[in-house]
Write a protein that holds these residues in place. Structure first.
Motif, PDB file in Angstrom:
ATOM      1  N   THR A  25       0.663  -1.104   0.071  1.00  0.00           N
ATOM      2  CA  THR A  25      -0.061   0.086  -0.036  1.00  0.00           C
ATOM      3  C   THR A  25       0.769   1.337   0.157  1.00  0.00           C
ATOM      4  OG1 THR A  25      -1.916  -1.087   1.044  1.00  0.00           O
ATOM      5  CG2 THR A  25      -1.909   1.191   1.201  1.00  0.00           C
ATOM      6  N   ARG A  26       1.790   1.224   0.932  1.00  0.00           N
ATOM      7  CA  ARG A  26       2.873   2.494   0.806  1.00  0.00           C
ATOM      8  C   ARG A  26       3.330   2.818  -0.412  1.00  0.00           C
ATOM      9  NH1 ARG A  26       6.244   2.995   6.803  1.00  0.00           N
ATOM     10  NH2 ARG A  26       4.212   2.459   7.888  1.00  0.00           N
ATOM     11  N   GLY A  27       3.743   1.406  -1.289  1.00  0.00           N
ATOM     12  CA  GLY A  27       4.138   1.604  -2.763  1.00  0.00           C
ATOM     13  C   GLY A  27       3.278   2.274  -3.662  1.00  0.00           C
ATOM     14  N   ALA A  28       2.052   1.673  -3.408  1.00  0.00           N
ATOM     15  CA  ALA A  28       1.091   2.397  -4.243  1.00  0.00           C
ATOM     16  C   ALA A  28       0.639   3.746  -3.973  1.00  0.00           C
ATOM     17  CB  ALA A  28      -0.388   1.480  -4.201  1.00  0.00           C
ATOM     18  N   VAL A  29       0.965   4.273  -2.822  1.00  0.00           N
ATOM     19  CA  VAL A  29       0.818   5.640  -2.414  1.00  0.00           C
ATOM     20  C   VAL A  29       1.728   6.379  -3.187  1.00  0.00           C
ATOM     21  CG1 VAL A  29       0.949   7.583  -0.683  1.00  0.00           C
ATOM     22  CG2 VAL A  29      -0.807   5.497  -0.266  1.00  0.00           C
ATOM     23  N   GLY A  30       2.925   5.925  -2.931  1.00  0.00           N
ATOM     24  CA  GLY A  30       4.007   6.384  -3.597  1.00  0.00           C
ATOM     25  C   GLY A  30       3.983   6.828  -5.149  1.00  0.00           C
ATOM     26  N   ALA A  31       3.541   5.648  -5.840  1.00  0.00           N
ATOM     27  CA  ALA A  31       3.139   5.649  -7.195  1.00  0.00           C
ATOM     28  C   ALA A  31       2.212   6.675  -7.520  1.00  0.00           C
ATOM     29  CB  ALA A  31       2.863   4.169  -7.546  1.00  0.00           C
ATOM     30  N   VAL A  32       1.077   6.846  -6.700  1.00  0.00           N
ATOM     31  CA  VAL A  32       0.185   7.717  -7.236  1.00  0.00           C
ATOM     32  C   VAL A  32       0.722   9.301  -6.942  1.00  0.00           C
ATOM     33  CG1 VAL A  32      -1.850   8.785  -6.077  1.00  0.00           C
ATOM     34  CG2 VAL A  32      -1.863   6.622  -6.391  1.00  0.00           C
ATOM     35  N   VAL A  33       1.439   9.394  -5.870  1.00  0.00           N
ATOM     36  CA  VAL A  33       2.139  10.743  -5.829  1.00  0.00           C
ATOM     37  C   VAL A  33       3.151  11.313  -6.790  1.00  0.00           C
ATOM     38  CG1 VAL A  33       3.670  12.144  -4.344  1.00  0.00           C
ATOM     39  CG2 VAL A  33       1.750  10.761  -3.196  1.00  0.00           C
ATOM     40  N   GLU A  34       4.045  10.076  -7.058  1.00  0.00           N
ATOM     41  CA  GLU A  34       4.902  10.354  -8.172  1.00  0.00           C
ATOM     42  C   GLU A  34       4.305  10.705  -9.494  1.00  0.00           C
ATOM     43  OE1 GLU A  34       8.397  10.687 -10.736  1.00  0.00           O
ATOM     44  OE2 GLU A  34       8.076  10.931  -8.459  1.00  0.00           O
ATOM     45  N   ALA A  35       3.313  10.057  -9.850  1.00  0.00           N
ATOM     46  CA  ALA A  35       2.685  10.342 -11.210  1.00  0.00           C
ATOM     47  C   ALA A  35       1.865  11.538 -11.178  1.00  0.00           C
ATOM     48  CB  ALA A  35       1.373   8.923 -11.341  1.00  0.00           C
ATOM     49  N   PHE A  36       1.483  11.976 -10.009  1.00  0.00           N
ATOM     50  CA  PHE A  36       0.770  13.677 -10.192  1.00  0.00           C
ATOM     51  C   PHE A  36       1.917  14.470 -10.042  1.00  0.00           C
ATOM     52  CE2 PHE A  36      -0.227  17.166  -7.767  1.00  0.00           C
ATOM     53  CZ  PHE A  36      -1.681  17.420  -8.195  1.00  0.00           C
ATOM     54  N   ASP A  37       3.041  14.510  -9.449  1.00  0.00           N
ATOM     55  CA  ASP A  37       4.188  15.266  -9.377  1.00  0.00           C
ATOM     56  C   ASP A  37       4.717  15.436 -11.044  1.00  0.00           C
ATOM     57  OD1 ASP A  37       5.476  17.257  -8.084  1.00  0.00           O
ATOM     58  OD2 ASP A  37       7.494  15.790  -7.851  1.00  0.00           O
ATOM     59  N   ARG A  38       4.995  14.063 -11.567  1.00  0.00           N
ATOM     60  CA  ARG A  38       5.652  14.007 -12.908  1.00  0.00           C
ATOM     61  C   ARG A  38       4.712  14.712 -13.939  1.00  0.00           C
ATOM     62  NH1 ARG A  38       5.942   9.342 -12.808  1.00  0.00           N
ATOM     63  NH2 ARG A  38       4.395   8.603 -14.130  1.00  0.00           N
ATOM     64  N   GLU A  39       3.379  14.795 -13.566  1.00  0.00           N
ATOM     65  CA  GLU A  39       2.351  15.395 -14.709  1.00  0.00           C
ATOM     66  C   GLU A  39       2.183  16.843 -14.581  1.00  0.00           C
ATOM     67  OE1 GLU A  39      -0.311  11.132 -15.036  1.00  0.00           O
ATOM     68  OE2 GLU A  39      -0.898  12.594 -13.513  1.00  0.00           O
ATOM     69  N   TRP A  40       1.991  17.191 -12.999  1.00  0.00           N
ATOM     70  CA  TRP A  40       1.358  18.633 -12.822  1.00  0.00           C
ATOM     71  C   TRP A  40       2.282  19.443 -12.165  1.00  0.00           C
ATOM     72  CZ3 TRP A  40      -2.826  19.588 -15.419  1.00  0.00           C
ATOM     73  CH2 TRP A  40      -3.741  18.709 -15.554  1.00  0.00           C
ATOM     74  N   SER A  41       3.426  18.945 -11.896  1.00  0.00           N
ATOM     75  CA  SER A  41       4.548  19.947 -11.013  1.00  0.00           C
ATOM     76  C   SER A  41       5.174  20.874 -12.113  1.00  0.00           C
ATOM     77  CB  SER A  41       5.530  19.091 -10.335  1.00  0.00           C
ATOM     78  OG  SER A  41       6.464  20.032  -9.757  1.00  0.00           O
ATOM     79  N   ARG A  42       4.857  22.292 -11.812  1.00  0.00           N
ATOM     80  CA  ARG A  42       5.816  23.182 -12.461  1.00  0.00           C
ATOM     81  C   ARG A  42       7.285  23.607 -12.088  1.00  0.00           C
ATOM     82  NH1 ARG A  42       5.884  28.716 -10.604  1.00  0.00           N
ATOM     83  NH2 ARG A  42       4.442  28.822  -8.630  1.00  0.00           N
ATOM     84  N   PHE A  43       7.629  22.524 -11.125  1.00  0.00           N
ATOM     85  CA  PHE A  43       8.822  22.732 -10.611  1.00  0.00           C
ATOM     86  C   PHE A  43       9.816  21.464 -10.931  1.00  0.00           C
ATOM     87  CE2 PHE A  43       5.978  24.608  -7.385  1.00  0.00           C
ATOM     88  CZ  PHE A  43       6.326  25.619  -7.298  1.00  0.00           C
ATOM     89  N   ARG A  44       9.398  20.688 -11.989  1.00  0.00           N
ATOM     90  CA  ARG A  44      10.326  19.571 -12.465  1.00  0.00           C
ATOM     91  C   ARG A  44      10.553  19.803 -14.133  1.00  0.00           C
ATOM     92  NH1 ARG A  44       8.385  13.680 -10.104  1.00  0.00           N
ATOM     93  NH2 ARG A  44       9.666  13.370 -12.333  1.00  0.00           N
ATOM     94  N   ASP A  45      11.669  19.604 -14.464  1.00  0.00           N
ATOM     95  CA  ASP A  45      11.816  19.988 -15.898  1.00  0.00           C
ATOM     96  C   ASP A  45      11.216  18.832 -16.648  1.00  0.00           C
ATOM     97  OD1 ASP A  45      13.448  22.198 -15.424  1.00  0.00           O
ATOM     98  OD2 ASP A  45      15.261  21.099 -15.142  1.00  0.00           O
ATOM     99  N   ASP A  46      10.912  17.764 -16.042  1.00  0.00           N
ATOM    100  CA  ASP A  46      10.586  16.544 -16.853  1.00  0.00           C
ATOM    101  C   ASP A  46       9.008  16.445 -16.743  1.00  0.00           C
ATOM    102  OD1 ASP A  46      10.489  15.696 -14.125  1.00  0.00           O
ATOM    103  OD2 ASP A  46      11.195  13.834 -14.548  1.00  0.00           O
ATOM    104  N   SER A  47       8.199  17.260 -16.184  1.00  0.00           N
ATOM    105  CA  SER A  47       6.782  17.419 -16.128  1.00  0.00           C
ATOM    106  C   SER A  47       5.915  17.691 -17.187  1.00  0.00           C
ATOM    107  CB  SER A  47       6.341  18.102 -14.829  1.00  0.00           C
ATOM    108  OG  SER A  47       6.495  19.563 -15.135  1.00  0.00           O
ATOM    109  N   LEU A  48       4.807  17.076 -17.358  1.00  0.00           N
ATOM    110  CA  LEU A  48       3.913  17.608 -18.415  1.00  0.00           C
ATOM    111  C   LEU A  48       3.610  19.098 -18.537  1.00  0.00           C
ATOM    112  CD1 LEU A  48       1.471  14.621 -18.787  1.00  0.00           C
ATOM    113  CD2 LEU A  48       3.549  14.748 -19.661  1.00  0.00           C
ATOM    114  N   VAL A  49       3.572  19.446 -17.414  1.00  0.00           N
ATOM    115  CA  VAL A  49       3.479  21.049 -17.329  1.00  0.00           C
ATOM    116  C   VAL A  49       4.375  21.792 -17.845  1.00  0.00           C
ATOM    117  CG1 VAL A  49       3.410  23.131 -15.638  1.00  0.00           C
ATOM    118  CG2 VAL A  49       1.790  21.086 -15.408  1.00  0.00           C
ATOM    119  N   SER A  50       5.648  21.271 -17.611  1.00  0.00           N
ATOM    120  CA  SER A  50       7.037  22.350 -18.047  1.00  0.00           C
ATOM    121  C   SER A  50       7.187  22.104 -19.681  1.00  0.00           C
ATOM    122  CB  SER A  50       8.099  21.497 -17.369  1.00  0.00           C
ATOM    123  OG  SER A  50       8.296  21.750 -15.972  1.00  0.00           O
TER     124      SER A  50
END
Length: 291
Positions: free
Chosen positions: A32-57
């Motif tokens: 379950t902890r791993g599943a939570v981590g995957a959900v958080v990582e996916a959200f960050d990779r998609e929506w974070s404007r602070f990551r060069d590799d995000s969809l938003v960037s």
């Protein structure tokens, strides 16, 4: 906000730049902890404007004009539409470039390089549907008005898929409760050792926002009026309770502006807000206690 809860198992971790805690009756499994981590990582990779590799960037830098839409695109942008209409344009997901201009940029320089400018009309720039998210020109999406609340909902759903009993997901100011009621202290925005009130939350979400949480420089903070690009001045903090954390988070943002209370009434949500002069307002249906 401060939660007063029964003793249970608490898992704390850092995610999307802030502290999180998940309280359950028994410890979460590693799966379950791993599943939570995957959900958080996916959200960050998609929506974070602070990551060069995000969809938003990629959209902001013009490296892509259209992308496969993240799973929560429809829900978040549809809610932005409601917030925009209710506040007459004050809440806008294209406020990212206005924040960057004031120093709250992707590198967190906290060094303003321009004067406030209005955000563009996001409906002229952003389109989505059929699994595609598109921008007609490069611009910076910032889903901070409701994104963390949406992530709290997704984390809660992930936990509930694997555990029974009482659950609290606390995303540092955005909190969802399932099961036994929890008493929450409403933290004074200018003195974190004090509370201005308390409310009981059960099978609902409570989200807070304050101009003192992410502030830098003289009068600079993260809550902007998209119509001007300038930080808000009338209100210092807001609290909103709704059926989902995403709605509560979005409403906490809308309450900095005219139209927020009316939207809360339409949703059947309750709220509290403090003006910068210390006066406190609350909704007619608020069932907590204001000190």
């Amino acid at each position: 906000m401060t939660a007063v809860t029964a003793t249970g198992s608490v898992w704390t971790f850092e995610a999307i730049g802030t502290a999180w805690a998940i309280e359950t009756e028994t410890p979460l499994s590693s799966a379950t902890r791993g599943a939570v981590g995957a959900v958080v990582e996916a959200f960050d990779r998609e929506w974070s404007r602070f990551r060069d590799d995000s969809l938003v960037s990629a959209l902001a830098e013009g490296r892509a004009a259209s992308l496969h839409a993240p799973v929560d695109t429809d829900a978040m942008l549809a809610l932005y539409d409601e917030l925009d209409v209710a506040t007459r344009g004050a809440v806008n997901p294209l406020v990212g470039d206005a924040l960057a201009r004031l120093g709250y940029d992707a590198r967190l320089t906290l060094a303003p390089w321009g004067t406030p400018e209005p955000a563009p009309d996001w409906r002229d720039v952003v389109t989505w549907g059929d699994g595609i998210l598109s921008l007609s020109r490069p611009a910076t999406l910032d889903v901070g008005a409701l994104g963390k609340g949406g992530l709290v909902d997704r984390v809660l759903a992930t936990v509930l898929a694997d555990v029974d009993g009482d659950v609290i997901v606390d995303g540092s100011g955005d909190l969802a409760v399932r099961g036994a009621p929890v008493r929450i202290g409403l933290e004074h925005p200018y003195d974190p050792t004090r509370a201005i009130g308390v409310v009981e939350v059960r099978d609902a979400a409570l989200c807070a926002s304050a101009i003192t949480r992410r502030a830098w420089g003289e009068g600079l903070h993260h809550v902007l009026d998209a119509r001007t690009g300038a930080p808000v001045r009338a209100y210092a903090a807001t609290w909103a309770m709704a059926d989902t954390a995403m709605r509560a988070d979005g409403l906490a943002t809308a309450l900095f502006f005219d139209g927020g209370p009316e939207l809360a009434a339409a949703w059947g949500a309750s709220w509290v807000r403090m003006r910068t002069d210390g006066r406190v307002e609350w909704s007619p249906g608020f069932e907590g206690e204001i000190f």
